[in-house]
Write a protein that holds these residues in place. Structure first.
Motif, mmCIF file in Angstrom:
data_model
loop_
_atom_site.group_PDB
_atom_site.id
_atom_site.type_symbol
_atom_site.label_atom_id
_atom_site.label_comp_id
_atom_site.label_asym_id
_atom_site.label_seq_id
_atom_site.Cartn_x
_atom_site.Cartn_y
_atom_site.Cartn_z
ATOM 1 N N GLU A 351 10.685 -53.600 -46.938
ATOM 2 C CA GLU A 351 11.064 -53.375 -48.345
ATOM 3 C C GLU A 351 12.505 -52.878 -48.455
ATOM 4 O OE1 GLU A 351 7.984 -52.587 -47.117
ATOM 5 O OE2 GLU A 351 7.233 -54.356 -48.192
ATOM 6 N N ASP A 352 12.882 -51.925 -47.552
ATOM 7 C CA ASP A 352 14.273 -51.450 -47.526
ATOM 8 C C ASP A 352 15.237 -52.621 -47.343
ATOM 9 O OD1 ASP A 352 13.423 -48.823 -47.520
ATOM 10 O OD2 ASP A 352 13.536 -48.595 -45.334
ATOM 11 N N MET A 353 14.813 -53.554 -46.491
ATOM 12 C CA MET A 353 15.721 -54.628 -46.100
ATOM 13 C C MET A 353 15.977 -55.622 -47.229
ATOM 14 S SD MET A 353 14.208 -55.167 -42.266
ATOM 15 C CE MET A 353 15.371 -56.310 -41.578
ATOM 16 N N ILE A 354 14.972 -55.828 -48.087
ATOM 17 C CA ILE A 354 15.168 -56.833 -49.145
ATOM 18 C C ILE A 354 15.591 -56.230 -50.484
ATOM 19 C CG2 ILE A 354 13.595 -58.541 -48.137
ATOM 20 C CD1 ILE A 354 11.586 -57.862 -50.348
ATOM 21 N N LYS A 355 15.366 -54.932 -50.669
ATOM 22 C CA LYS A 355 15.472 -54.390 -52.033
ATOM 23 C C LYS A 355 16.870 -54.524 -52.665
ATOM 24 C CE LYS A 355 16.045 -49.517 -50.862
ATOM 25 N NZ LYS A 355 15.324 -48.338 -50.445
ATOM 26 N N ASP A 356 17.941 -54.494 -51.841
ATOM 27 C CA ASP A 356 19.277 -54.629 -52.444
ATOM 28 C C ASP A 356 19.880 -56.024 -52.237
ATOM 29 O OD1 ASP A 356 19.646 -54.378 -49.762
ATOM 30 O OD2 ASP A 356 21.238 -52.875 -49.859
ATOM 31 N N VAL A 357 19.045 -56.983 -51.838
ATOM 32 C CA VAL A 357 19.553 -58.353 -51.671
ATOM 33 C C VAL A 357 19.392 -59.106 -52.989
ATOM 34 C CG1 VAL A 357 19.302 -60.527 -50.399
ATOM 35 C CG2 VAL A 357 18.911 -58.345 -49.217
ATOM 36 N N LYS A 358 20.515 -59.439 -53.625
ATOM 37 C CA LYS A 358 20.442 -60.152 -54.907
ATOM 38 C C LYS A 358 20.006 -61.593 -54.712
ATOM 39 C CE LYS A 358 22.757 -60.117 -58.762
ATOM 40 N NZ LYS A 358 21.619 -59.661 -59.556
ATOM 41 N N MET A 359 20.619 -62.226 -53.702
ATOM 42 C CA MET A 359 20.314 -63.625 -53.434
ATOM 43 C C MET A 359 20.388 -63.808 -51.922
ATOM 44 S SD MET A 359 19.912 -66.761 -54.440
ATOM 45 C CE MET A 359 20.704 -68.284 -54.891
ATOM 46 N N GLY A 360 19.248 -64.061 -51.302
ATOM 47 C CA GLY A 360 19.234 -64.186 -49.850
ATOM 48 C C GLY A 360 18.102 -65.085 -49.411
ATOM 49 N N LEU A 361 17.880 -65.096 -48.105
ATOM 50 C CA LEU A 361 16.871 -65.995 -47.547
ATOM 51 C C LEU A 361 16.051 -65.259 -46.500
ATOM 52 C CD1 LEU A 361 15.886 -69.029 -47.193
ATOM 53 C CD2 LEU A 361 17.531 -69.129 -45.314
ATOM 54 N N TYR A 362 14.748 -65.448 -46.566
ATOM 55 C CA TYR A 362 13.841 -64.934 -45.537
ATOM 56 C C TYR A 362 13.394 -66.145 -44.725
ATOM 57 C CZ TYR A 362 9.528 -62.691 -43.692
ATOM 58 O OH TYR A 362 8.530 -62.204 -42.899
ATOM 59 N N ALA A 363 13.828 -66.220 -43.454
ATOM 60 C CA ALA A 363 13.561 -67.393 -42.613
ATOM 61 C C ALA A 363 12.477 -67.067 -41.606
ATOM 62 C CB ALA A 363 14.832 -67.822 -41.892
ATOM 63 N N LEU A 364 11.503 -67.977 -41.465
ATOM 64 C CA LEU A 364 10.359 -67.708 -40.596
ATOM 65 C C LEU A 364 10.111 -68.801 -39.574
ATOM 66 C CD1 LEU A 364 9.392 -66.781 -43.771
ATOM 67 C CD2 LEU A 364 7.711 -65.656 -42.336
ATOM 68 N N ASP A 365 9.664 -68.359 -38.404
ATOM 69 C CA ASP A 365 9.197 -69.244 -37.341
ATOM 70 C C ASP A 365 10.335 -70.159 -36.884
ATOM 71 O OD1 ASP A 365 7.549 -70.508 -35.542
ATOM 72 O OD2 ASP A 365 5.988 -70.990 -36.995
ATOM 73 N N CYS A 366 10.145 -70.821 -35.787
ATOM 74 C CA CYS A 366 11.221 -71.671 -35.273
ATOM 75 C C CYS A 366 10.619 -72.980 -34.790
ATOM 76 C CB CYS A 366 11.922 -70.951 -34.126
ATOM 77 S SG CYS A 366 13.378 -71.833 -33.547
ATOM 78 N N ILE A 367 11.215 -74.082 -35.219
ATOM 79 C CA ILE A 367 10.689 -75.380 -34.789
ATOM 80 C C ILE A 367 11.694 -76.143 -33.934
ATOM 81 C CG2 ILE A 367 8.965 -75.716 -36.605
ATOM 82 C CD1 ILE A 367 11.105 -77.348 -38.127
ATOM 83 N N GLY A 368 12.771 -75.492 -33.572
ATOM 84 C CA GLY A 368 13.724 -76.169 -32.699
ATOM 85 C C GLY A 368 15.077 -75.530 -32.806
ATOM 86 N N GLY A 369 15.931 -75.892 -31.879
ATOM 87 C CA GLY A 369 17.263 -75.323 -31.921
ATOM 88 C C GLY A 369 18.110 -75.840 -30.795
ATOM 89 N N GLN A 370 19.388 -75.588 -30.919
ATOM 90 C CA GLN A 370 20.335 -75.990 -29.892
ATOM 91 C C GLN A 370 21.343 -74.886 -29.726
ATOM 92 O OE1 GLN A 370 21.926 -79.682 -31.404
ATOM 93 N NE2 GLN A 370 20.922 -80.779 -29.739
ATOM 94 N N THR A 371 21.803 -74.688 -28.489
ATOM 95 C CA THR A 371 22.910 -73.772 -28.278
ATOM 96 C C THR A 371 23.936 -74.477 -27.402
ATOM 97 O OG1 THR A 371 21.870 -72.850 -26.329
ATOM 98 C CG2 THR A 371 21.500 -71.683 -28.386
ATOM 99 N N SER A 372 25.201 -74.155 -27.637
ATOM 100 C CA SER A 372 26.265 -74.694 -26.809
ATOM 101 C C SER A 372 27.274 -73.574 -26.644
ATOM 102 C CB SER A 372 26.877 -75.902 -27.518
ATOM 103 O OG SER A 372 28.074 -76.247 -26.878
ATOM 104 N N MET A 373 27.296 -72.988 -25.440
ATOM 105 C CA MET A 373 28.076 -71.770 -25.206
ATOM 106 C C MET A 373 27.706 -70.742 -26.279
ATOM 107 S SD MET A 373 29.733 -72.408 -22.429
ATOM 108 C CE MET A 373 31.277 -71.515 -22.227
ATOM 109 N N GLU A 374 28.699 -70.268 -27.061
ATOM 110 C CA GLU A 374 28.356 -69.211 -28.012
ATOM 111 C C GLU A 374 27.925 -69.720 -29.383
ATOM 112 O OE1 GLU A 374 31.524 -69.785 -26.717
ATOM 113 O OE2 GLU A 374 32.997 -68.716 -27.941
ATOM 114 N N MET A 375 27.826 -71.038 -29.554
ATOM 115 C CA MET A 375 27.400 -71.566 -30.855
ATOM 116 C C MET A 375 25.893 -71.874 -30.837
ATOM 117 S SD MET A 375 30.210 -71.332 -32.371
ATOM 118 C CE MET A 375 29.697 -71.999 -33.957
ATOM 119 N N PHE A 376 25.224 -71.634 -31.965
ATOM 120 C CA PHE A 376 23.792 -71.929 -32.016
ATOM 121 C C PHE A 376 23.422 -72.619 -33.333
ATOM 122 C CE2 PHE A 376 24.181 -67.792 -34.050
ATOM 123 C CZ PHE A 376 23.403 -67.958 -35.194
ATOM 124 N N THR A 377 22.354 -73.364 -33.302
ATOM 125 C CA THR A 377 21.735 -73.956 -34.493
ATOM 126 C C THR A 377 20.234 -73.811 -34.322
ATOM 127 O OG1 THR A 377 23.477 -75.606 -34.649
ATOM 128 C CG2 THR A 377 21.440 -76.089 -35.822
#
Ligand SMILES: [Zn+2]
Length: 457
Positions: A351-377
């Motif tokens: 609740e603390d974490m979302i209460k002052d967020v006017k416009m944001g995103l809560y992202a859940l679970d992971c279905i894939g990704g890529q990393t290349s050195m220090e970059m990630f997706t």
């Protein structure tokens, strides 16, 4: 077995010799749509000898125990052919130990047809959930591995490593719109973890159907809260691999970036790899070089304080061994791997974490990704918009991208509990060694200024 292995080791004439033998019995069941796609079982036995001479490694693998002494001699001979410099191999106290698995419900005593009928029920739940469900991928696998490890320094370990996995995945379609939902679980405690998965199968199907009518997230820069699963994936994929010392040692750019003592985040940030956490997927008492696993801080209060080692990388970089040399099977040499990697908890509430967020995103679970050195997706399975401090509508196509070092600096809040991802089929891949079991965990993590892909405005 012990006498046999130790007598073979005595025939070695290298500076260091080890034998690792593995017996494994496994079984699997897999439905795709209405079809029983794959079902079977296997039993294997094999081993590897590894010998060190003047910094060069010699290997010999085998499937018969009869010629163990010859394999030891072969490995020592190969090592002599490649060794040209001084060996670097960190000192470790020899140990003698035996680890017995404790299974609440032993999957080896359950017939393949019973395993099939349990999985078939979950598959039917998904296929029958809704007329928009197009297909499914539902399965099970188990393995019971016993490892005998011994080396020329006097270490002798017997280690039983059971593993059970159940996974359910649903695909829903409406015209060109195709959406997925999945739920899975893996563990080492027995077949009971597979039972009672009916509700989860239903949740997988519901997610796929619900996402059909969810809008794609609007691309942009947001305050993002990632759930514990995504936090664990981030800790492992984006950061953890950079802490594997073989990678750092061989890579000039990484040597410049991964300097111990450098600040990587604010004081609240702790990232840890710990192979000792009871019941976790990457937990073992010893690694595959007979080194005791331990809790290794990678980032402590925002500062880079450690990295992961085999005995060889530890000696080369003049740091202590950490118990992170792991092999996926007897055909492979141990290399530097993670165990259970997590971001440690903070002291905020969700609740603390979302209460002052006017416009944001809560992202859940992971279905894939890529990393290349220090970059990630990373692709989250789904998300919810946060509007005026409250969780709002479900959104899909949630893709998070960034630079790992900038992202670590932008972490500004952590909630007060570490949760572990439930696991599933597959696992960590590195080089030719795919599917290694690792634990992924974390609290909810709030990150400022995350680039979120999706439909542009
Ligand atoms: Zn990995």
């Amino acid at each position: 077995m012990r006498e046999r292995i130790e007598s073979a080791l005595r025939k070695g004439d290298a500076e260091y010799t080890e034998i690792r033998i593995e017996s494994a019995i496994s079984s699997w069941v897999n439905f795709r749509g209405e079809q029983l796609d794959n079902i079977g079982s296997s039993k294997t036995l094999g081993g590897i000898v590894r010998a060190l001479v003047k910094g060069g490694w010699g290997y010999a693998t085998f499937n018969e125990l009869d010629d163990l002494e010859i394999r030891v001699k072969e490995a020592c001979e190969s090592a002599r052919l490649v060794g040209k410099e001084e060996s670097k191999f960190a000192e470790v106290e020899p140990v003698v130990d035996e680890i017995k698995a404790t299974l609440e419900k032993d999957f080896r005593a359950i017939s393949l047809s019973e395993k099939k009928s349990v999985i078939e029920e979950y598959n039917k739940i998904i296929l029958g959930y809704h007329d928009k469900i197009e297909t499914s991928n539902v399965g099970y696998s188990d393995s019971f591995r016993k490892i005998w490890y011994a080396n020329s320094e006097g270490t002798y370990i017997e280690d039983e490593r059971p593993d059970v996995v159940v996974f359910t995945s649903a695909t829903a379609r409406e015209g060109d719109n195709v959406q997925h939902g999945h739920e899975s679980l893996s563990g080492s405690t027995g077949f009971q973890i597979v039972e009672g998965f009916q509700e989860k199968a239903g949740i997988a199907a519901k997610k796929a159907v619900d996402l059909l009518s969810a809008p794609p997230v609007t691309g942009g820069k947001y305050t993002v809260i990632i759930d514990p699963k995504l936090a664990g994936v981030f800790a492992h994929e984006a950061f953890g691999h950079l802490s594997e010392s073989d990678f750092v040692y061989e890579n000039e750019r990484m040597k410049e970036l991964m300097v111990l003592g450098k600040r990587f985040g604010s004081d609240i940030l702790n990232i840890i790899d710990d192979g000792t956490i009871p019941g976790q997927l990457g937990t073992h008492r010893y690694d595959d070089e007979g080194v005791k696993t331990r809790k290794n801080y990678l980032i402590e209060e925002g500062i880079l304080v450690g990295r992961l080692h085999s005995r060889e990388t530890a000696a080369k970089m003049h740091e202590p061994p950490t118990g992170n040399a792991r092999a996926i099977g007897y055909q492979h040499q141990p290399i530097v791997r993670m165990t259970n990697t997590y971001i440690d908890k903070g002291d905020a509430t969700f609740e603390d974490m979302i209460k002052d967020v006017k416009m944001g995103l809560y992202a859940l679970d992971c279905i894939g990704g890529q990393t290349s050195m220090e970059m990630f997706t990373f692709s989250a399975a789904y998300g919810y918009m946060i509007r005026d401090g409250k969780i709002a509508e479900l959104v899909r196509d949630v893709v998070l991208t960034g630079n790992v070092f900038e992202t670590l600096m932008n972490i500004d809040m952590l909630d007060n509990a570490v949760k572990w991802a439930p696991g599933g089929p597959g696992g960590c891949g590195k080089g030719a060694q795919q599917g290694l079991r690792t634990g992924l965990g974390g609290p909810h993590v709030r990150i400022q200024n995350v680039i979120v892909g999706g439909r542009q405005q």
